[in-house]
Design a protein around this motif. Sequence first.
Motif, PDB file in Angstrom:
ATOM      1  N   ILE A 234       0.834  -1.200   0.000  1.00  0.00           N
ATOM      2  CA  ILE A 234       0.000   0.000   0.000  1.00  0.00           C
ATOM      3  C   ILE A 234       0.874   1.258   0.000  1.00  0.00           C
ATOM      4  O   ILE A 234       0.661   2.189  -0.795  1.00  0.00           O
ATOM      5  N   PHE A 235       1.860   1.291   0.886  1.00  0.00           N
ATOM      6  CA  PHE A 235       2.742   2.464   0.987  1.00  0.00           C
ATOM      7  C   PHE A 235       3.503   2.684  -0.317  1.00  0.00           C
ATOM      8  O   PHE A 235       3.604   3.821  -0.809  1.00  0.00           O
ATOM      9  N   THR A 236       4.041   1.618  -0.899  1.00  0.00           N
ATOM     10  CA  THR A 236       4.830   1.733  -2.128  1.00  0.00           C
ATOM     11  C   THR A 236       3.971   2.184  -3.302  1.00  0.00           C
ATOM     12  O   THR A 236       4.389   3.028  -4.103  1.00  0.00           O
TER      13      THR A 236
ATOM     14  N   SER B  15      -2.938  12.149  -3.485  1.00  0.00           N
ATOM     15  CA  SER B  15      -4.036  12.995  -3.009  1.00  0.00           C
ATOM     16  C   SER B  15      -4.048  12.934  -1.488  1.00  0.00           C
ATOM     17  O   SER B  15      -3.424  12.041  -0.888  1.00  0.00           O
ATOM     18  N   PRO B  16      -4.745  13.850  -0.823  1.00  0.00           N
ATOM     19  CA  PRO B  16      -4.758  13.847   0.648  1.00  0.00           C
ATOM     20  C   PRO B  16      -5.201  12.517   1.250  1.00  0.00           C
ATOM     21  O   PRO B  16      -4.607  12.056   2.225  1.00  0.00           O
TER      22      PRO B  16
ATOM     23  N   LEU C  24      -3.423   7.658   4.130  1.00  0.00           N
ATOM     24  CA  LEU C  24      -3.410   6.193   4.108  1.00  0.00           C
ATOM     25  C   LEU C  24      -1.978   5.662   4.150  1.00  0.00           C
ATOM     26  O   LEU C  24      -1.713   4.637   4.782  1.00  0.00           O
ATOM     27  N   SER C  25      -1.047   6.350   3.517  1.00  0.00           N
ATOM     28  CA  SER C  25       0.351   5.921   3.573  1.00  0.00           C
ATOM     29  C   SER C  25       0.891   6.025   4.996  1.00  0.00           C
ATOM     30  O   SER C  25       1.671   5.174   5.444  1.00  0.00           O
ATOM     31  N   HIS C  26       0.471   7.062   5.727  1.00  0.00           N
ATOM     32  CA  HIS C  26       0.874   7.188   7.131  1.00  0.00           C
ATOM     33  C   HIS C  26       0.236   6.080   7.974  1.00  0.00           C
ATOM     34  O   HIS C  26       0.878   5.559   8.899  1.00  0.00           O
ATOM     35  N   LEU C  27      -1.014   5.714   7.662  1.00  0.00           N
ATOM     36  CA  LEU C  27      -1.659   4.617   8.376  1.00  0.00           C
ATOM     37  C   LEU C  27      -0.916   3.307   8.143  1.00  0.00           C
ATOM     38  O   LEU C  27      -0.746   2.502   9.066  1.00  0.00           O
ATOM     39  N   SER C  28      -0.458   3.092   6.923  1.00  0.00           N
ATOM     40  CA  SER C  28       0.315   1.884   6.616  1.00  0.00           C
ATOM     41  C   SER C  28       1.623   1.853   7.405  1.00  0.00           C
ATOM     42  O   SER C  28       2.027   0.807   7.918  1.00  0.00           O
TER      43      SER C  28
ATOM     44  N   LEU D   9      -1.118  18.102   9.834  1.00  0.00           N
ATOM     45  CA  LEU D   9      -2.090  17.198  10.446  1.00  0.00           C
ATOM     46  C   LEU D   9      -1.486  15.812  10.685  1.00  0.00           C
ATOM     47  O   LEU D   9      -1.671  15.214  11.753  1.00  0.00           O
ATOM     48  N   ALA D  10      -0.768  15.309   9.689  1.00  0.00           N
ATOM     49  CA  ALA D  10      -0.117  14.002   9.843  1.00  0.00           C
ATOM     50  C   ALA D  10       0.962  14.051  10.923  1.00  0.00           C
ATOM     51  O   ALA D  10       1.069  13.142  11.759  1.00  0.00           O
TER      52      ALA D  10
END
Length: 322
Positions: free
Chosen positions: A49-51, A61-62, A67-71, A148-149
């Motif tokens: 997902i991150f890659t 996109s935001p 989602l990349s931070h969640l991964s 925010l992240a």
Amino acid sequence: MEPKEGGNQTPVVTEFIFLGFSQVLHGQTFLFLLFLLIYLITIVGNSVIFTLIQLDPHLHSPMYFFLSHLSCLDLCYSSVTVPKILVNFLHQRHTISYNQCMAQMFFLMTCAGSECALLAVMAYDRYAAICQPLRYAHLMSRKVCVPLATASWIWGLLDSAIHTALATNLSFCEANHIHHIFCDVPPLLKIACSDTYVNEMALHAASVFVGLSPFLMVVISYVYILSTILRIRSNTGRRKAFSTCAAHLIVVIIYFGMANVNYNRPRAGYSLEIDTLVSTLYCIITPMLNPLIYSLRNKEVKGALRKIWLGGQKEGHTFPPK
């Protein structure tokens, strides 16, 4: 155990023993393979997902930024607990040193607090996209998304630092058997022989500010989102709008539901078996499910994976492309 320097010679705990799998006498190999499989799925799923998000411009996109931070969080979440569990299975000795226990608790609480905040931020992102579409680019610009992240990570870090600092002041006397499968605040408080009132108050405060507050933000965001979706006249439009939120909503329900059971249990707690099951679902299974939920329900993620995979085959190399 080692005695403290001083007149009372109070024993100091140098290691803890986990009792979570103590009653499993003949299934150690099966559990090792099971947890190894879960860990591998978690690592591969979240890494993919991150890659994908980094490689595919269509995912810049935001929503996919968060989602990349969640991964990343789920990778850290699982790596804090599972490798130690696997090592203990191999050694047939479920122990952890005092310093390792404090470190494990610190990183675990950091991930837990950060994920709560990040899920609330992701809910706000969906609110802005569906309820404020004309202002979305302004509301969720890069100048807004990055802080925010970052704030989500700092939120979890500060919460964890408070709990860990308080835990290091606890005395455990000769009690070093933890009714759990990893180091966390509630099981440590149960075996402490010193006053835990401040720790318990900090835990209750965290459940409100770190757990309940983000959850209420998610609920409020989705009340507005559902209200807006229901006003859409086109059935196709309603389905499309809801499909962009469905995966996030599923993750929120699973995560906050398990977190509530894990941290707001009765003072007497549950049986050792139930505690072990709840902890496994909350800290080990959930990070594995998140990438599956997002990839299976998200056409853009599946399309990006298909495009990169097919592109790699056509050019004669494997994922990721050079």
